[in-house]
Design an enzyme around this catalytic site. Structure first.
Site, mmCIF file in Angstrom:
data_model
loop_
_atom_site.group_PDB
_atom_site.id
_atom_site.type_symbol
_atom_site.label_atom_id
_atom_site.label_comp_id
_atom_site.label_asym_id
_atom_site.label_seq_id
_atom_site.Cartn_x
_atom_site.Cartn_y
_atom_site.Cartn_z
ATOM 1 C CB THR A 37 -0.968 -0.010 1.197
ATOM 2 O OG1 THR A 37 -1.720 -1.214 1.138
ATOM 3 C CG2 THR A 37 -1.921 1.163 1.142
ATOM 4 C CE LYS B 112 10.877 13.371 19.216
ATOM 5 N NZ LYS B 112 11.191 14.613 18.490
ATOM 6 C CG HIS C 235 -7.250 -1.200 2.943
ATOM 7 N ND1 HIS C 235 -6.776 -0.150 2.179
ATOM 8 C CD2 HIS C 235 -6.225 -2.093 3.043
ATOM 9 C CE1 HIS C 235 -5.518 -0.400 1.839
ATOM 10 N NE2 HIS C 235 -5.171 -1.577 2.351
HETATM 11 C C1 NCD Z 1 -4.255 -5.661 3.501
HETATM 12 C C2 NCD Z 1 -4.365 -4.751 4.704
HETATM 13 O O1 NCD Z 1 -3.396 -4.079 5.063
HETATM 14 O O2 NCD Z 1 -5.454 -4.709 5.259
HETATM 15 N N1 NCD Z 1 -3.080 -5.490 2.787
HETATM 16 C C3 NCD Z 1 -3.003 -4.525 1.836
HETATM 17 O O3 NCD Z 1 -3.138 -3.356 2.098
HETATM 18 N N2 NCD Z 1 -2.850 -4.926 0.560
HETATM 19 C C4 NCD Z 1 -4.533 -7.069 3.814
HETATM 20 C C5 NCD Z 1 -3.735 -7.742 4.880
HETATM 21 O O4 NCD Z 1 -2.846 -7.142 5.498
HETATM 22 O O5 NCD Z 1 -4.013 -8.908 5.097
#
Ligand code: NCD
Length: 307
Positions: free
Chosen positions: A52, A80, A129
Site C-alpha cells: 500500500t 514522543k 481500506h
Molecule cells: C491488507 C491490509 O493491510 O489490510 N493489505 C493490503 O493493504 N494490501 C490485507 C492484509 O494485510 O491482510
C-alpha cells in the site's frame, strides 16, 4: 476539499469515473507522467505495509510528483506522544495530500478534521481500506467485465479483515450481488456488517464454513489472510491460521471464469501452485492498485485529465 475515508465517500458514478481514469492511465502511462509535477504526497504509516505504501509512492512518482513520510509509528513523533491531529496539522504544511495508515479505527477520520489537505485512509485497524477496495473493483471490472450480477465468495478472516468490510460496503450498491461468506465461526463478519449492511439492505448472502462447497457457485473468490496482529491470544491465531488453503486441486471445483483475488500479503491461504492458474488474479490486482491510486490522487487534487 475532499477526503477518501471509506468507499461510500464516492458515489457509484464517481467510482465509475475514477475506474475509467485508472484504465486510461494504464493504457497511456506516458501522458500522465507530469500531471502532478511539483505536488507532494506524504505517507504517514503508523502500521507496517509493503504494497500500500509503495504503491501510493509509486503512483505519485509516476505522476511526476514527489513523496515524503514515515513508515512506522516508532519513526515518527507519535513515539514522543504527539497526537494524530497535531501531526496532520504540521504535515499539511509540507505536503499537498496525505495517505495515512493507522492501527486505530477512525484515526484517518480524526486526521481529516484537522488537515489542511486531502486525507486518504490507507487502512484503519480492522475497519476500512477504501483504496484496496477501489483496486478490487477495478480488478473485477477489468477481468470479469462487470460489477453487477456476481456471486462473490469472501474467505478467511472476515472478522478482522478490513479489506473485506470495505469491499462489502462498496459492492452492495451494484445490482444482483450475492455473497458467500466463508469462515470459521470465530472469524465471521462482525454483526454490524451482517445485520445493518447485508440484512438491512436486503442483500442475499449465505455463511458457510466450507470452501469446497462454496467454490462451484462463485464468480469471484476473495481470499484473505488471518490477521495475526489483531488477535488477543496467540493460541487462537495458531488454531485458526490455516483454516483455508486454496490448492490447484480445489480450483478444479471452480468455474472456468472465476477469478481469485487476494489483497496480499499471502501467508499459507493460497498454495503457490495456484499462481500458474490463469484465474489467479492477485498479482494483476497489484498493478491495478497503482493505476487506481494515480487516478485517486489526481481526483482529490483536482488535476484534470491531460488532453
Ligand atoms: C491488507 C491490509 O493491510 O489490510 N493489505 C493490503 O493493504 N494490501 C490485507 C492484509 O494485510 O491482510
Amino acid at each position: 476539499m475532499r477526503h477518501l475515508l471509506k468507499p461510500l465517500d464516492f458515489t457509484v458514478e464517481e467510482i465509475n469515473e475514477l475506474l475509467n481514469l485508472a484504465r486510461d492511465i494504464g493504457q497511456n502511462r506516458s501522458r500522465y507522467a507530469h500531471v502532478c509535477d511539483g505536488k507532494k504526497l506524504a505517507t504517514l504509516f503508523y502500521e507496517p505495509s509493503t504494497r500500500t505504501r509503495l504503491s501510493f509512492e509509486a503512483a505519485m512518482l509516476n505522476l511526476g510528483g514527489s513523496v515524503l513520510g514515515f513508515q512506522s509509528a516508532s519513526a515518527s513523533s507519535a513515539s514522543k506522544g504527539e497526537s494524530v491531529a497535531d501531526t496532520v496539522r504540521v504535515v499539511s504544511c509540507y505536503a499537498d495530500i496525505i495517505a495515512m495508515r493507522h492501527p486505530k479505527e477512525g484515526a484517518p477520520l480524526v486526521a481529516s478534521l484537522y488537515s489542511g489537505v486531502p486525507i486518504i485512509n490507507a487502512g484503519d485497524g480492522g475497519h476500512q481500506h477504501p483504496t484496496q477496495t477501489l483496486t478490487d473493483l477495478m480488478t473485477i471490472r477489468s477481468l470479469s467485465g462487470r460489477l453487477e450480477h456476481m456471486t462473490v465468495g469472501l474467505c478467511g478472516d472476515l472478522k478482522f479483515g478490513r479489506t473485506v468490510h470495505s469491499l462489502i460496503h462498496a459492492l452492495i450498491r451494484y445490482p444482483g450481488i450475492r455473497f458467500v461468506l466463508i469462515s470459521p465461526m470465530e472469524l465471521r463478519v462482525p454483526s454490524y456488517i451482517r445485520e445493518d449492511v447485508l440484512c438491512g439492505n436486503g442483500i442475499p448472502f449465505e455463511e458457510s464454513s466450507s470452501l469446497e462447497e462454496a467454490l462451484p457457485k462463485l464468480d469471484i473468490l476473495y481470499m484473505t489472510r488471518v490477521q495475526k496482529e489483531r488477535f488477543f491470544n496467540e493460541a487462537d491465531y495458531i488454531r485458526l491460521k490455516d483454516s483455508y488453503i486454496l490448492t490447484a486441486e480445489k480450483m478444479k471445483l471452480a468455474k472456468k471464469d472465476m477469478y481469485v483475488l487476494h489483497p496480499l500479503p499471502r501467508v499459507n491461504e493460497i498454495s503457490v501452485e495456484v499462481d500458474e492458474d490463469p484465474r489467479a488474479a492477485y498479482f494483476r490486482q497489484v498493478q491495478y492498485g497503482v493505476y487506481v491510486r494515480m487516478a485517486l490522487i489526481m481526483t482529490l487534487l483536482g488535476v484534470k485529465k491531460p488532453c
